[in-house]
Design an enzyme around this catalytic site. Structure first.
Site, mmCIF file in Angstrom:
data_model
loop_
_atom_site.group_PDB
_atom_site.id
_atom_site.type_symbol
_atom_site.label_atom_id
_atom_site.label_comp_id
_atom_site.label_asym_id
_atom_site.label_seq_id
_atom_site.Cartn_x
_atom_site.Cartn_y
_atom_site.Cartn_z
ATOM 1 N N ASP A 32 3.377 6.513 3.676
ATOM 2 C CA ASP A 32 2.852 7.771 3.157
ATOM 3 C C ASP A 32 3.775 8.946 3.499
ATOM 4 O O ASP A 32 4.437 8.929 4.536
ATOM 5 C CB ASP A 32 1.458 7.994 3.760
ATOM 6 C CG ASP A 32 0.653 8.999 2.973
ATOM 7 O OD1 ASP A 32 1.101 9.415 1.882
ATOM 8 O OD2 ASP A 32 -0.428 9.387 3.446
ATOM 9 N N GLY A 35 5.926 12.419 -0.991
ATOM 10 C CA GLY A 35 5.730 13.648 -1.775
ATOM 11 C C GLY A 35 5.920 14.878 -0.903
ATOM 12 O O GLY A 35 6.634 15.828 -1.276
ATOM 13 N N ARG A 36 5.299 14.864 0.282
ATOM 14 C CA ARG A 36 5.399 16.023 1.177
ATOM 15 C C ARG A 36 6.835 16.241 1.657
ATOM 16 O O ARG A 36 7.305 17.352 1.790
ATOM 17 C CB ARG A 36 4.464 15.839 2.386
ATOM 18 C CG ARG A 36 3.067 16.361 2.127
ATOM 19 C CD ARG A 36 2.091 15.861 3.157
ATOM 20 N NE ARG A 36 1.701 14.485 2.886
ATOM 21 C CZ ARG A 36 0.975 13.761 3.706
ATOM 22 N NH1 ARG A 36 0.576 14.260 4.862
ATOM 23 N NH2 ARG A 36 0.625 12.524 3.379
ATOM 24 N N ARG A 45 8.848 15.464 -6.403
ATOM 25 C CA ARG A 45 8.262 14.379 -5.606
ATOM 26 C C ARG A 45 9.057 13.074 -5.736
ATOM 27 O O ARG A 45 9.160 12.297 -4.791
ATOM 28 C CB ARG A 45 6.796 14.157 -6.026
ATOM 29 C CG ARG A 45 5.881 15.321 -5.681
ATOM 30 C CD ARG A 45 4.484 15.085 -6.240
ATOM 31 N NE ARG A 45 3.928 13.833 -5.752
ATOM 32 C CZ ARG A 45 3.306 13.697 -4.578
ATOM 33 N NH1 ARG A 45 3.138 14.735 -3.792
ATOM 34 N NH2 ARG A 45 2.830 12.527 -4.204
ATOM 35 N N SER A 77 -0.725 1.689 -5.400
ATOM 36 C CA SER A 77 -2.131 1.253 -5.416
ATOM 37 C C SER A 77 -2.699 1.315 -6.831
ATOM 38 O O SER A 77 -2.118 1.960 -7.715
ATOM 39 C CB SER A 77 -2.963 2.148 -4.491
ATOM 40 O OG SER A 77 -3.171 3.403 -5.112
ATOM 41 N N THR A 78 -3.848 0.681 -7.006
ATOM 42 C CA THR A 78 -4.504 0.735 -8.321
ATOM 43 C C THR A 78 -4.907 2.175 -8.657
ATOM 44 O O THR A 78 -5.103 2.514 -9.824
ATOM 45 C CB THR A 78 -5.764 -0.173 -8.330
ATOM 46 O OG1 THR A 78 -6.499 0.054 -7.119
ATOM 47 C CG2 THR A 78 -5.413 -1.633 -8.430
ATOM 48 N N GLU A 79 -5.012 3.010 -7.631
ATOM 49 C CA GLU A 79 -5.390 4.417 -7.850
ATOM 50 C C GLU A 79 -4.173 5.304 -8.159
ATOM 51 O O GLU A 79 -4.314 6.414 -8.676
ATOM 52 C CB GLU A 79 -6.113 4.978 -6.611
ATOM 53 C CG GLU A 79 -7.518 4.417 -6.387
ATOM 54 C CD GLU A 79 -7.533 2.993 -5.846
ATOM 55 O OE1 GLU A 79 -6.611 2.630 -5.086
ATOM 56 O OE2 GLU A 79 -8.460 2.235 -6.197
ATOM 57 N N ASN A 80 -2.984 4.816 -7.820
ATOM 58 C CA ASN A 80 -1.784 5.650 -8.010
ATOM 59 C C ASN A 80 -1.440 5.901 -9.483
ATOM 60 O O ASN A 80 -0.655 6.800 -9.802
ATOM 61 C CB ASN A 80 -0.556 5.036 -7.308
ATOM 62 C CG ASN A 80 -0.588 5.175 -5.796
ATOM 63 O OD1 ASN A 80 -0.028 4.347 -5.066
ATOM 64 N ND2 ASN A 80 -1.233 6.206 -5.292
ATOM 65 N N ARG A 83 -1.534 9.510 -10.981
ATOM 66 C CA ARG A 83 -0.503 10.538 -10.739
ATOM 67 C C ARG A 83 0.186 10.922 -12.053
ATOM 68 O O ARG A 83 0.104 10.178 -13.035
ATOM 69 C CB ARG A 83 0.542 9.995 -9.769
ATOM 70 C CG ARG A 83 -0.069 9.738 -8.408
ATOM 71 C CD ARG A 83 0.950 9.326 -7.393
ATOM 72 N NE ARG A 83 0.281 9.188 -6.121
ATOM 73 C CZ ARG A 83 0.829 9.390 -4.944
ATOM 74 N NH1 ARG A 83 2.100 9.733 -4.867
ATOM 75 N NH2 ARG A 83 0.138 9.240 -3.835
ATOM 76 N N SER A 201 -7.200 3.613 2.746
ATOM 77 C CA SER A 201 -6.889 3.813 1.326
ATOM 78 C C SER A 201 -6.883 2.515 0.512
ATOM 79 O O SER A 201 -5.955 2.264 -0.266
ATOM 80 C CB SER A 201 -5.535 4.531 1.157
ATOM 81 O OG SER A 201 -5.572 5.776 1.785
#
Ligand code: FPP
Length: 248
Positions: A32, A35-36, A45, A77-80, A83, A201
């Site tokens: 992780d 991006g930051r 990013r 991830s499946t959630e990414n 983006r 996550s």
């Protein structure tokens, strides 16, 4: 001897011996902070992911050199998918470039690559390259699991559905484990998450039942071998009981 600096003291530690003596067979990383890292430098990013993949290369190599047999990374991830398309495309491109050259990069040619996740949602070419790499390296023992389009909940649902499809009317824990993407790996002993967040996550939800967790504020692109040493040293001091009583 007194050392003011913790890092100097740790430099004397024999990390491969700690890995061996503490039984650290499988380490997993939630990479992780890309991006930051980029935003802090006023970069897009995607620039963070580009440096992040170099950190990934370096850290995986270091873990294997320390004697850890299985390394797992959470790449996507499946959630990414939610983006911005530009960022998703950039990550997929980086992944594809890596996958196409991974075997050549592995100088000793002894790493087995396994992709955890649903390949059917990936670009056809990328999915094919994943399969080719898996097949090409399936005879090796040392394993690098790359979680790509991976979600822990959907992995468990998939496992249960496969058990049902094979005729089971009830399932055991063993049945489910056998149908997970990670069926060929032991459960992770240690899960490291960078960038200060302290959550799972949707990563290795089933497999992490007795994992130890290590969190660091270091952003993934900044991670160094010494940060991994710190995680290993910390892990070696934990008293793992697996629900029992230590030394019983
Ligand atoms: C999390 O940082 C990082 C990702 C979602 C992508 C990680 C992918 C790579 C480093 C490429 C890995 C490649 C291989 C081959 C395994 P973030 O973007 O959520 O960072 P933020 O929390 O600072 O926004």
């Amino acid at each position: 001897m007194f050392f003011k600096n913790k890092r100097r003291r740790d430099a004397a530690v024999d990390i491969p011996a700690l890995v061996r003596d503490s039984g650290l067979c499988h380490i997993a990383f939630i990479m992780d902070g890309n991006g930051r890292w980029a935003t802090k430098r006023s970069l897009p990013r995607e620039a963070g992911h580009k440096v992040g993949i170099e950190s990934f290369r370096k850290i995986v190599k270091y873990c294997f050199n320390c004697g850890i047999e299985t390394v797992t990374v959470y790449a996507f991830s499946t959630e990414n998918w939610s983006r911005p398309k530009r960022e998703v495309d950039a990550i997929m491109k980086l992944l594809d470039e890596y996958i196409r050259t991974a075997e050549d990069e592995d100088e000793e040619n002894r790493t087995r690559y396994i992709f955890l996740g649903d390949k059917t949602a990936l670009d056809e070419g990328l999915a094919k390259n994943c399969e080719v790499l898996e097949k090409l390296t399936e005879r090796y023992k040392r394993t690098l699991n790359i979680a790509l389009n991976y979600g822990g909940r959907s992995e468990i649902v998939k496992a249960v559905n496969e058990c049902i499809a094979s005729g089971a009317s009830a399932v055991t824990e063993e049945d489910i484990s056998k149908h997970l993407y990670t069926s060929l790996s032991p459960d992770p002993d240690l899960i490291v998450r960078t960038a200060g967040e302290k959550r799972l996550s949707n990563f290795l939800m089933w497999q992490s039942a007795y994992s130890e967790f290590y969190f660091t504020d270091v952003l993934w692109p900044d991670i160094t071998d010494r940060d991994v040493d710190d995680a290993i040293i910390d892990f070696s001091k934990r008293k793992r009981k697996f629900g029992g009583i230590k030394n019983a």
